[in-house]
Design a protein around this motif. Structure first.
Motif, PDB file in Angstrom:
ATOM      1  N   ILE A  53     -17.574  44.533 -15.337  1.00  0.00           N
ATOM      2  CA  ILE A  53     -16.981  44.069 -16.594  1.00  0.00           C
ATOM      3  C   ILE A  53     -17.115  45.210 -17.608  1.00  0.00           C
ATOM      4  N   ALA A  54     -16.203  45.247 -18.569  1.00  0.00           N
ATOM      5  CA  ALA A  54     -16.333  46.252 -19.641  1.00  0.00           C
ATOM      6  C   ALA A  54     -15.802  45.688 -20.942  1.00  0.00           C
ATOM      7  N   ILE A  55     -16.328  46.208 -22.021  1.00  0.00           N
ATOM      8  CA  ILE A  55     -15.707  45.933 -23.331  1.00  0.00           C
ATOM      9  C   ILE A  55     -15.180  47.267 -23.818  1.00  0.00           C
ATOM     10  N   SER A  56     -13.870  47.314 -23.994  1.00  0.00           N
ATOM     11  CA  SER A  56     -13.243  48.571 -24.406  1.00  0.00           C
ATOM     12  C   SER A  56     -11.959  48.250 -25.169  1.00  0.00           C
ATOM     13  N   GLY A  57     -11.222  49.271 -25.541  1.00  0.00           N
ATOM     14  CA  GLY A  57      -9.996  49.060 -26.324  1.00  0.00           C
ATOM     15  C   GLY A  57      -8.779  48.872 -25.438  1.00  0.00           C
ATOM     16  N   ILE A  58      -7.874  47.998 -25.875  1.00  0.00           N
ATOM     17  CA  ILE A  58      -6.599  47.788 -25.159  1.00  0.00           C
ATOM     18  C   ILE A  58      -5.817  49.107 -25.121  1.00  0.00           C
ATOM     19  N   ASP A  59      -5.864  49.854 -26.236  1.00  0.00           N
ATOM     20  CA  ASP A  59      -5.134  51.125 -26.327  1.00  0.00           C
ATOM     21  C   ASP A  59      -5.566  52.082 -25.220  1.00  0.00           C
ATOM     22  N   LEU A  60      -6.882  52.125 -24.977  1.00  0.00           N
ATOM     23  CA  LEU A  60      -7.391  53.054 -23.961  1.00  0.00           C
ATOM     24  C   LEU A  60      -6.978  52.612 -22.567  1.00  0.00           C
ATOM     25  N   LEU A  61      -6.958  51.301 -22.363  1.00  0.00           N
ATOM     26  CA  LEU A  61      -6.532  50.789 -21.059  1.00  0.00           C
ATOM     27  C   LEU A  61      -5.065  51.138 -20.808  1.00  0.00           C
ATOM     28  N   LEU A  62      -4.215  50.843 -21.806  1.00  0.00           N
ATOM     29  CA  LEU A  62      -2.777  51.045 -21.605  1.00  0.00           C
ATOM     30  C   LEU A  62      -2.380  52.515 -21.570  1.00  0.00           C
ATOM     31  N   ASN A  63      -3.291  53.390 -22.033  1.00  0.00           N
ATOM     32  CA  ASN A  63      -2.984  54.814 -21.964  1.00  0.00           C
ATOM     33  C   ASN A  63      -3.517  55.456 -20.682  1.00  0.00           C
ATOM     34  N   SER A  64      -4.171  54.659 -19.859  1.00  0.00           N
ATOM     35  CA  SER A  64      -4.706  55.247 -18.623  1.00  0.00           C
ATOM     36  C   SER A  64      -3.649  55.199 -17.520  1.00  0.00           C
ATOM     37  N   ASP A  65      -3.912  55.938 -16.455  1.00  0.00           N
ATOM     38  CA  ASP A  65      -2.957  56.012 -15.341  1.00  0.00           C
ATOM     39  C   ASP A  65      -2.616  54.619 -14.817  1.00  0.00           C
ATOM     40  N   LEU A  66      -1.392  54.471 -14.330  1.00  0.00           N
ATOM     41  CA  LEU A  66      -0.970  53.170 -13.799  1.00  0.00           C
ATOM     42  C   LEU A  66      -1.866  52.710 -12.654  1.00  0.00           C
ATOM     43  N   GLU A  67      -2.324  53.671 -11.856  1.00  0.00           N
ATOM     44  CA  GLU A  67      -3.198  53.333 -10.727  1.00  0.00           C
ATOM     45  C   GLU A  67      -4.490  52.687 -11.216  1.00  0.00           C
ATOM     46  N   ILE A  68      -4.984  53.159 -12.371  1.00  0.00           N
ATOM     47  CA  ILE A  68      -6.202  52.588 -12.960  1.00  0.00           C
ATOM     48  C   ILE A  68      -5.884  51.205 -13.532  1.00  0.00           C
ATOM     49  N   GLN A  69      -4.772  51.113 -14.266  1.00  0.00           N
ATOM     50  CA  GLN A  69      -4.401  49.831 -14.890  1.00  0.00           C
ATOM     51  C   GLN A  69      -4.251  48.712 -13.860  1.00  0.00           C
ATOM     52  N   LYS A  70      -3.719  49.095 -12.691  1.00  0.00           N
ATOM     53  CA  LYS A  70      -3.489  48.101 -11.629  1.00  0.00           C
ATOM     54  C   LYS A  70      -4.774  47.416 -11.184  1.00  0.00           C
ATOM     55  N   LYS A  71      -5.911  48.107 -11.361  1.00  0.00           N
ATOM     56  CA  LYS A  71      -7.184  47.583 -10.839  1.00  0.00           C
ATOM     57  C   LYS A  71      -7.939  46.747 -11.866  1.00  0.00           C
ATOM     58  N   ILE A  72      -7.355  46.602 -13.078  1.00  0.00           N
ATOM     59  CA  ILE A  72      -8.094  45.945 -14.168  1.00  0.00           C
ATOM     60  C   ILE A  72      -7.314  44.771 -14.745  1.00  0.00           C
TER      61      ILE A  72
END
Lengths: 229, 269
Positions: free
Chosen positions: A71-90
């Motif tokens: 689990i993590a607490i982080s920003g939506i902006d940082l998630l959406l700016n990460s690689d699609l491969e990373i986004q797919k796993k979260i």
């Protein structure tokens, strides 16, 4: 199968203090063996075995993508700016009511002829013709900015990566625009910048994120439920 | 490539809006100066469509030059005409921009007043001073053009209504000249549509119905004249053939002008 649940939390700033409030409110007391500066803490709870890792909010995203944490607490902006491969796993489990900020395109106040992205489009075309170089836009959010420019049909703008203090770039003509995140906008205003009228890329906030793989575990689901109450 | 008319066929990889198409086939006519070539491309596309994709479907034919003529006749600053034309291949954003033009909602009068004051201050600066990679004189010149010389029209709502109504025109191709000429006459626009805009004269090719569709705007930027799409009658089948004229493409990549018309099928679908 591991029993403990690893949570990646923001290591500094307001995101950290607001996150700690959530834990305190739910009587989840984080104990640090090596004092306040320790970046790993433990929560001794009757139902859960929890390890807290304090990381940069950007690192937290990578951390749950590669299953270092659940689990993590982080920003939506940082998630959406990460690689699609990373986004797919979260998965975004819940948006939290702090860390509100807006990612937008800014130009200098003295660019009085530039109010909208349509103006950017036309000025970029003109600059390419006159300077033989594309207009530059500095940002820490390359993926989001590039996607936004594409969506608004803006051509002839080169997105360049910035590590920090992005607001100074147009003042020293290192770039003409910036794509940056702001909450009050006072830093941008102090540096002679203004957001474009239709230049809002994203309204962001902190969020409770979970690795898709870890979400299959009942204990993780229960803890998420408790944290999002 | 010499000046002789030549016909080519290709198959292989292609790119559509940054997305790779692994398998595309296409056929094109270069040095094509005869509108009959448009018919040849559409006719052959129709034959391929019926043989390989589906027996029933619709051929939708449009022409970007008609849209350009319409914009030329409207009471709009050149800046806005170019904007609308530039956004022709992004229908969602085009619609947003038209709404802005109609309502003026994106204009912040308070900011404009502040900018006018700043303009007076900036006029005292050295015109060759650089602000974020632009000369002060360029900024001032563009501001004058926008605010004082060619401001946004007051009757934007009416203009947008005309554009939107035009983009709704869809009819059997045989009726198109009549309907379009009536539309232009009704809106007091000095445009006369001749047969050259309609490469197909009949309402059917085989089992395929032929329509004129003014909203048949290019999804890809290469097309600059007649364009068409052939789609199956059944919504389940996503396969289609798209084509049109691309007379300016060669110039845009630094070659001499080579008039051309062609069509392509994306086999990945």
């Amino acid at each position: 199968m591991k029993k403990e649940i690893i949570i990646s939390l923001p290591s500094k700033g307001r995101l950290r203090s607001e996150t700690l409030k959530i834990f305190k409110k739910r009587k989840l007391n984080i104990k640090f063996e090596k004092g306040d500066r320790d970046l790993i803490g433990r929560i001794y709870h009757k139902k859960f075995e929890i390890v807290c890792i304090f990381q940069h909010a950007r690192e937290s995203i990578v951390s749950i993508a590669n299953n270092t944490s659940d689990i993590a607490i982080s920003g939506i902006d940082l998630l959406l700016n990460s690689d699609l491969e990373i986004q797919k796993k979260i998965n975004i489990y819940k948006r939290l009511n702090f860390g509100h900020a807006t990612l937008a395109i800014f130009c200098m106040n003295t660019w009085i002829d530039c109010q909208t992205m349509l103006d950017v489009s036309e000025i970029a075309k003109d600059m390419l013709k006159k300077n033989k170089q594309p207009m530059k836009c500095s940002t820490k959010y390359r993926l989001l900015v590039e996607g936004f420019l594409e969506e608004k049909n803006v051509r002839g703008v080169e997105v360049i990566d910035s590590i920090g203090a992005t607001e100074v770039m147009p003042r020293i003509s290192q770039s003409s625009l910036i794509g940056d995140i702001f909450s009050s906008g006072s830093t941008a205003a102090a540096n002679g910048l203004r957001p474009l009228k239709d230049g809002t890329i994203l309204k962001s906030s902190a969020a409770l994120l979970v690795s898709k793989k870890s979400f299959k575990r009942q204990a993780v689901k229960k803890l998420l439920k408790l944290l999002s109450k | 490539m010499n000046n002789k008319k030549s016909k080519i066929f290709y198959s292989g990889e292609a790119y559509r809006k940054n997305q790779k198409v692994n398998s595309q086939v296409g056929f094109e006519i270069y040095n094509s100066n005869n509108p009959k070539d448009d018919f040849e491309i559409i006719y052959n596309s129709a034959k391929i469509f019926q043989k390989e994709i589906g027996k029933r479907g619709n051929i939708s034919i449009g022409n970007i030059k008609l849209f350009e003529s319409l914009l030329r006749q409207l009471d709009l600053p050149q800046r806005w005409k170019s904007r609308i034309l530039y956004l022709k291949n992004n229908s969602k954003y085009l619609n947003e921009i038209l709404n802005r033009l109609a309502t003026n909602q994106d204009l912040d009068e308070k900011n404009i007043e502040l900018d006018k004051k700043l303009y007076l201050k900036m006029k005292k600066l050295n015109p060759n001073n650089i602000i974020a990679n632009r000369k002060v004189k360029d900024i001032l010149q563009r501001f004058e053009q926008k605010i004082y010389i060619q401001p946004r029209p007051k009757n934007g709502k009416k203009t947008v209504q005309i554009i939107k109504s035009f983009l709704k025109i869809k009819c059997p191709i045989q009726k198109a000249p009549f309907i379009l000429n009536n539309f232009f006459k009704k809106n007091k626009l000095n445009i006369k549509v001749s047969n050259e805009f309609f490469p197909v004269k009949k309402n059917k090719i085989g089992n395929l119905k032929v329509y004129f569709n003014s909203n048949e705007l290019p999804a890809v930027e290469i097309y600059d004249g007649m364009l068409f799409s052939i789609k199956p009658a059944s919504m389940k089948n996503k396969q289609s053939i798209i084509g049109g004229r691309f007379d300016s493409l060669s110039q845009s990549i630094g070659l001499r002008k080579i008039n051309a018309v062609g069509a392509a099928i994306n086999l990945d679908k």
